[in-house]
Design an enzyme around this catalytic site. Structure first.
Site, mmCIF file in Angstrom:
data_model
loop_
_atom_site.group_PDB
_atom_site.id
_atom_site.type_symbol
_atom_site.label_atom_id
_atom_site.label_comp_id
_atom_site.label_asym_id
_atom_site.label_seq_id
_atom_site.Cartn_x
_atom_site.Cartn_y
_atom_site.Cartn_z
ATOM 1 N N ASP A 1 -5.543 17.771 -15.550
ATOM 2 C CA ASP A 1 -5.909 16.412 -15.938
ATOM 3 C C ASP A 1 -5.511 16.265 -17.407
ATOM 4 O O ASP A 1 -6.118 16.867 -18.290
ATOM 5 C CB ASP A 1 -7.414 16.186 -15.737
ATOM 6 C CG ASP A 1 -7.830 14.748 -16.044
ATOM 7 O OD1 ASP A 1 -7.164 14.111 -16.882
ATOM 8 O OD2 ASP A 1 -8.831 14.276 -15.471
ATOM 9 N N ARG B 1 0.835 -1.214 0.000
ATOM 10 C CA ARG B 1 0.000 0.000 0.000
ATOM 11 C C ARG B 1 0.868 1.263 0.000
ATOM 12 O O ARG B 1 0.455 2.316 -0.469
ATOM 13 C CB ARG B 1 -0.974 0.019 1.185
ATOM 14 C CG ARG B 1 -2.164 0.947 0.918
ATOM 15 C CD ARG B 1 -3.129 1.056 2.085
ATOM 16 N NE ARG B 1 -2.587 1.827 3.167
ATOM 17 C CZ ARG B 1 -2.340 1.375 4.400
ATOM 18 N NH1 ARG B 1 -2.618 0.121 4.720
ATOM 19 N NH2 ARG B 1 -1.822 2.150 5.321
ATOM 20 N N LYS C 1 -7.019 5.093 -19.945
ATOM 21 C CA LYS C 1 -7.234 5.571 -21.313
ATOM 22 C C LYS C 1 -5.986 5.342 -22.180
ATOM 23 O O LYS C 1 -5.523 4.238 -22.271
ATOM 24 C CB LYS C 1 -7.661 7.039 -21.253
ATOM 25 C CG LYS C 1 -8.755 7.318 -20.213
ATOM 26 C CD LYS C 1 -10.013 6.544 -20.546
ATOM 27 C CE LYS C 1 -11.213 6.806 -19.684
ATOM 28 N NZ LYS C 1 -11.162 6.737 -18.274
ATOM 29 N N TYR D 1 -14.786 15.764 -16.838
ATOM 30 C CA TYR D 1 -15.362 14.424 -16.675
ATOM 31 C C TYR D 1 -16.419 14.457 -15.555
ATOM 32 O O TYR D 1 -16.200 15.054 -14.498
ATOM 33 C CB TYR D 1 -14.241 13.426 -16.367
ATOM 34 C CG TYR D 1 -14.769 12.051 -16.081
ATOM 35 C CD1 TYR D 1 -15.646 11.434 -16.972
ATOM 36 C CD2 TYR D 1 -14.423 11.370 -14.931
ATOM 37 C CE1 TYR D 1 -16.159 10.182 -16.719
ATOM 38 C CE2 TYR D 1 -14.924 10.106 -14.669
ATOM 39 C CZ TYR D 1 -15.803 9.525 -15.563
ATOM 40 O OH TYR D 1 -16.324 8.281 -15.304
HETATM 41 N N1 LCS Z 1 -10.274 12.157 -16.066
HETATM 42 C C1 LCS Z 1 -10.809 12.115 -17.292
HETATM 43 C C2 LCS Z 1 -10.547 13.242 -18.248
HETATM 44 C C3 LCS Z 1 -11.606 11.036 -17.671
HETATM 45 O O1 LCS Z 1 -12.126 11.035 -18.894
HETATM 46 C C4 LCS Z 1 -11.851 10.001 -16.741
HETATM 47 C C5 LCS Z 1 -12.704 8.839 -17.062
HETATM 48 C C6 LCS Z 1 -11.271 10.087 -15.462
HETATM 49 C C7 LCS Z 1 -10.480 11.173 -15.173
HETATM 50 C C8 LCS Z 1 -11.468 9.026 -14.423
HETATM 51 O O2 LCS Z 1 -10.677 7.920 -14.703
HETATM 52 P P1 LCS Z 1 -11.007 6.426 -14.207
HETATM 53 O O3 LCS Z 1 -11.249 6.507 -12.737
HETATM 54 O O4 LCS Z 1 -12.220 5.970 -14.936
HETATM 55 O O5 LCS Z 1 -9.768 5.672 -14.546
HETATM 56 N N2 LCS Z 1 -13.502 9.021 -18.191
HETATM 57 C C9 LCS Z 1 -14.423 8.243 -18.635
HETATM 58 C C10 LCS Z 1 -15.259 8.589 -19.701
HETATM 59 O O6 LCS Z 1 -15.254 9.665 -20.306
HETATM 60 N N3 LCS Z 1 -16.080 7.599 -19.948
HETATM 61 O O7 LCS Z 1 -15.915 6.578 -19.054
HETATM 62 C C11 LCS Z 1 -14.847 6.916 -18.156
#
Ligand code: LCS
Length: 400
Positions: free
Chosen positions: A188, A63, A213, A116
């Site tokens: 971000d 952790r 992503k 997001y």
């Molecule tokens: N930041 C951005 C710009 C994102 O598009 C997403 C997820 C996150 C943070 C969060 O990441 P995760 O916790 O899912 O790894 N975006 C998504 C979207 O546009 N569609 O499904 C997930």
């Protein structure tokens, strides 16, 4: 764990293939091993005490840190130009850790309005319960950003390009304004990836990613990362991450390392497809508008040219017939997958008003430009003609 110092001078595609030059080999293995262990034995009580006190390097408990996860942290930090990284189980884990570590009761945040959906929800509904106030504004307009800053502003949070509206914020100007107010700039960088944009170079203090992503790139693993230039800031974030438990699992890290090695190939191919598709969509009678940073009519095309090393593979566009038109398109694509998420080898399409951003109130969505007719397309690495043909047959059925 050693780092090849010559990697600093190598190009980004080489750094991605060689994982930032981190040498973690025990038996000469070419690919980093998965250290699938929750805890690490101390050779003596004295050594255990020294590790806990931070006087000697060495792993204690997964952790807190793990060798496989550390390779990924160093690899992403090398691509971003950070002094190190803190991995998280998801992108949201990285974001919530960052916000919670850096904000206190009474603090004010200025955030991009179109971000997001879950990040928006966390800032608006969760952090507000702890007395943190967020102003959501159009940060692509520097004057609006400047007006939103105040004496309590501790943090400026930027998504660029934004999810899903593809607006671009000038990172250099945002960093200058944030610093003039004594605030940190957090970016971000998920939509661009460090292959196309390195916010730390433009003055950002912290860069956050959803590794789910582009960095992993295969729609098969979740992950998050925080990187920073300042080692002290990074150690605050690491402490927070290990206390909150947003830590990444070693096997998860190993899978992402596998994806990361082909980052350059995937990004180049996908963005070549994206530019051609954006041009095709711009001339289609069923398409009302297209936003792609690489098109000269994008309102912040000049800013994108300045701070991005490529325009990426995310496109948003409007379809005729509003909400209904969007839903029809979703149901008619055959090759392109109807799914949320983005940044993978396969193309994904979604309708933010009914899906990712449905939780954002309608009025706020309109104000942020997340219109009912807006469709988001994450372009993958398929053959361009196959993608174009699929969109063509699906669009022909819109508005019938
Ligand atoms: N930041 C951005 C710009 C994102 O598009 C997403 C997820 C996150 C943070 C969060 O990441 P995760 O916790 O899912 O790894 N975006 C998504 C979207 O546009 N569609 O499904 C997930």
């Amino acid at each position: 764990m050693e780092k090849d110092p010559s990697m600093e001078d190598r190009k980004k595609s080489t750094r991605a293939v060689h994982l930032g030059g981190v040498k973690s080999s025990v038996y000469g293995e070419v690919v980093p091993a998965v250290f699938q262990t929750s805890t690490f034995a101390f050779p003596s009580a004295e050594e255990g005490a020294a590790r806990f006190a931070g006087e000697r390097p060495g792993f204690i408990y997964t952790r807190l840190a793990n060798p496989t996860v550390r390779v990924l942290e160093e690899a992403v930090a090398s691509l971003e130009g950070g002094s190190g990284g803190v991995a998280a189980s998801t992108g949201m884990g990285a974001l919530t850790t960052t916000f919670l570590a850096l904000l206190e009761q009474g603090a004010h945040v200025v955030s991009t309005d179109s971000i997001y959906g879950a990040t928006h929800l966390f800032l608006e509904s969760d952090l507000s319960r702890f007395g943190v106030r967020t102003s959501f504004v159009d940060t692509s307009n520097p004057e609006i950003l400047r007006d939103a800053l105040g004496p309590e502003t501790r943090l400026v949070f930027i998504e660029t390009p934004t999810n899903p509206t593809m607006k671009i914020t000038d990172l250099e100007a945002a960093a200058r304004m944030a610093h003039e107010h004594g605030a940190l700039l957090v970016v971000d960088n998920t939509f661009a990836s460090p292959y196309l944009q390195r916010p730390l170079r433009w003055g950002a203090d912290i860069v956050v990613h959803s590794l789910t992503k582009f960095l992993n790139g295969h729609s098969d693993v979740l992950g998050g990362m925080v990187t920073a230039k300042d080692p002290q800031l990074l150690s605050r974030l690491r402490k927070a991450s290990s206390t909150y438990g947003s830590t990444m699992d070693p096997h998860q890290a190993w899978l992402i390392l596998r994806g990361l090695r082909t980052l350059a190939l995937r990004m180049e191919r996908a963005q070549e497809n994206a530019l051609r598709l954006a041009q095709y969509l711009a001339g289609h009678p069923k398409v009302t508008w297209v936003r792609y940073p690489g098109l000269p009519d994008h309102p912040q095309h000049a800013v994108a040219r300045k701070q991005m090393e490529g325009f990426g593979s995310m496109i948003c566009f409007g379809v005729k017939n509003g909400y209904e038109g969007g839903v029809t398109l979703m149901d008619r694509v055959r090759l392109i997958t109807l799914a949320v998420s983005l940044g993978s080898v396969e193309s994904l399409i979604e309708h933010p008003a009914s899906m990712t951003h449905a939780a954002v109130p309608w009025e706020e969505r309109q104000q942020a430009g997340i219109l009912d007719e807006l469709v988001r397309l994450s372009v993958g690495c398929e053959d361009f003609e196959d993608l174009r043909r699929d969109l063509d047959q699906a669009l022909s059925q819109v508005g019938k």
